[in-house]
Every structure is written in structure tokens, then in C-alpha cells.
Design a protein around this motif. Structure first.
Motif, PDB file in Angstrom:
ATOM      1  N   ILE A 168       0.705  -1.286   0.018  1.00 58.02           N
ATOM      2  CA  ILE A 168      -0.180   0.151   0.041  1.00 58.02           C
ATOM      3  C   ILE A 168       0.880   1.172   0.062  1.00 58.02           C
ATOM      4  CG2 ILE A 168      -1.559   1.312   1.413  1.00 58.02           C
ATOM      5  CD1 ILE A 168      -2.550  -1.643   2.267  1.00 58.02           C
ATOM      6  N   VAL A 169       1.790   1.269   0.847  1.00 58.34           N
ATOM      7  CA  VAL A 169       2.803   2.504   1.067  1.00 58.34           C
ATOM      8  C   VAL A 169       3.276   2.654  -0.200  1.00 58.34           C
ATOM      9  CG1 VAL A 169       4.855   3.510   2.034  1.00 58.34           C
ATOM     10  CG2 VAL A 169       2.830   2.261   3.410  1.00 58.34           C
ATOM     11  N   VAL A 200       1.208   3.979  -2.875  1.00 53.34           N
ATOM     12  CA  VAL A 200       0.510   5.333  -2.709  1.00 53.34           C
ATOM     13  C   VAL A 200       1.848   6.506  -2.988  1.00 53.34           C
ATOM     14  CG1 VAL A 200      -0.104   7.045  -0.965  1.00 53.34           C
ATOM     15  CG2 VAL A 200      -1.063   5.040  -1.065  1.00 53.34           C
ATOM     16  N   CYS A 247      -7.345   1.122   0.570  1.00 54.87           N
ATOM     17  CA  CYS A 247      -6.327   1.896   1.478  1.00 54.87           C
ATOM     18  C   CYS A 247      -5.668   2.813   0.497  1.00 54.87           C
ATOM     19  CB  CYS A 247      -5.390   1.009   2.048  1.00 54.87           C
ATOM     20  SG  CYS A 247      -6.214   0.317   3.512  1.00 54.87           S
ATOM     21  N   GLY A 248      -5.446   2.312  -0.787  1.00 55.93           N
ATOM     22  CA  GLY A 248      -4.616   3.308  -1.755  1.00 55.93           C
ATOM     23  C   GLY A 248      -5.456   4.312  -2.153  1.00 55.93           C
ATOM     24  N   THR A 295      -8.114   5.699  -0.415  1.00 58.65           N
ATOM     25  CA  THR A 295      -8.175   6.500   0.548  1.00 58.65           C
ATOM     26  C   THR A 295      -7.028   7.533   0.882  1.00 58.65           C
ATOM     27  OG1 THR A 295      -9.856   5.089   1.690  1.00 58.65           O
ATOM     28  CG2 THR A 295      -8.733   6.775   3.053  1.00 58.65           C
ATOM     29  N   ILE A 296      -5.977   6.921   1.281  1.00 59.56           N
ATOM     30  CA  ILE A 296      -4.722   7.604   1.599  1.00 59.56           C
ATOM     31  C   ILE A 296      -4.182   8.374   0.524  1.00 59.56           C
ATOM     32  CG2 ILE A 296      -2.270   7.138   2.029  1.00 59.56           C
ATOM     33  CD1 ILE A 296      -2.923   4.576   3.366  1.00 59.56           C
ATOM     34  N   THR A 297      -4.412   8.179  -0.915  1.00 59.40           N
ATOM     35  CA  THR A 297      -4.011   8.886  -1.970  1.00 59.40           C
ATOM     36  C   THR A 297      -4.749  10.008  -2.107  1.00 59.40           C
ATOM     37  OG1 THR A 297      -3.145   7.087  -3.292  1.00 59.40           O
ATOM     38  CG2 THR A 297      -3.497   9.018  -4.599  1.00 59.40           C
ATOM     39  N   VAL A 349      -6.465  11.641   0.490  1.00 61.92           N
ATOM     40  CA  VAL A 349      -6.075  12.510   1.279  1.00 61.92           C
ATOM     41  C   VAL A 349      -4.782  13.260   1.194  1.00 61.92           C
ATOM     42  CG1 VAL A 349      -5.908  12.619   3.883  1.00 61.92           C
ATOM     43  CG2 VAL A 349      -7.685  11.345   2.924  1.00 61.92           C
ATOM     44  N   ALA A 350      -3.906  12.207   0.860  1.00 61.15           N
ATOM     45  CA  ALA A 350      -2.361  13.083   0.488  1.00 61.15           C
ATOM     46  C   ALA A 350      -2.572  13.979  -0.534  1.00 61.15           C
ATOM     47  CB  ALA A 350      -1.424  11.741   0.619  1.00 61.15           C
TER      48      ALA A 350
END
Length: 121
Positions: free
Chosen positions: A10-11, A14, A63-64, A66-68, A70-71
Motif C-alpha cells: 500500500i505504501v 501510494v 487503502c490506496g 483513501t490515502i492517495t 487525502v495525501a
């Protein structure tokens, strides 16, 4: 162990996606794009040896996203509206339903295996 591999996937995904956005203005970022995606798929392939593909891919994707989102809002000033937030919640809810379904299927399979073993003995 499988969860750390999934977090790594995931990290890396992203970072690669955000770097892709940065590369539109500064092409040097493409090196991180390629490295991030290769690493992400490497981690994901290791996860798939230990976890059902529907569950792993669903968690990775949700997760990808969502995090992408927001980031990108924080780093690049991209829009993040209430409607987009609702869509993200729906994606996460869908992944949770898939996970619950996968757990129920695994429990049913295990119960069936136990029943079969009893019949054989």
C-alpha cells in the motif's frame, strides 16, 4: 507477516501514485514512480501467497484510494469533497463486507473439513 507485506504494498503504491502526479511537472520523479510500482507489485505478489486475492486486493485498493486522495489534497491541493468522502466510505465498507464474506467462507470450509474427517473415522 502478511499484514506487513500488505502495508508495504500500500505504501509503495501510494508513493508511486503521488510521484506520478509530481512527475507531470518534474520528470525526475518517474524514477520513484517505477520503483514504487515495482516494489508494490512485489509486496502484493508475496501477500497473495498468504491471503485470498479478493481480500488482499480489496484492502490494497481501498487503502490506496483513501490515502492517495487525502495525501493529494494535502500535498497538491486537490479537491476532497464530502461526496468524495462518502465514496471513500462506500469503498471501505465494500472491502469490509468482502472480508467478512471471506471469513465466513473459510469457517464454513473448515467446518466441512472437520465433518468429512469425522465421517472417514
Amino acid at each position: 507477516m502478511k499484514w506487513w507485506l500488505l502495508v508495504g504494498a500500500i505504501v509503495c503504491e501510494v508513493v508511486a501514485t503521488l510521484s506520478l502526479r509530481a512527475a507531470t511537472d518534474h520528470p525526475a520523479w518517474y524514477a520513484l514512480v517505477v520503483t514504487g510500482y515495482v516494489a508494490s507489485f512485489g509486496f502484493l505478489s508475496a501477500v497473495l501467497r498468504r491471503m485470498a486475492v479478493g481480500v488482499a486486493y480489496g484492502i490494497w485498493g481501498a487503502c490506496g484510494i483513501t490515502i492517495t486522495a487525502v495525501a493529494a489534497a494535502v500535498i497538491f491541493g486537490d479537491a476532497l469533497t464530502v461526496l468524495m468522502g462518502f465514496g471513500i466510505v462506500l469503498v471501505i465498507a465494500g472491502v469490509l463486507v468482502v472480508e467478512l464474506g471471506a471469513q465466513a467462507a473459510e469457517e464454513a470450509r473448515a467446518a466441512g473439513d472437520a465433518e468429512l474427517r469425522e465421517k472417514v473415522q
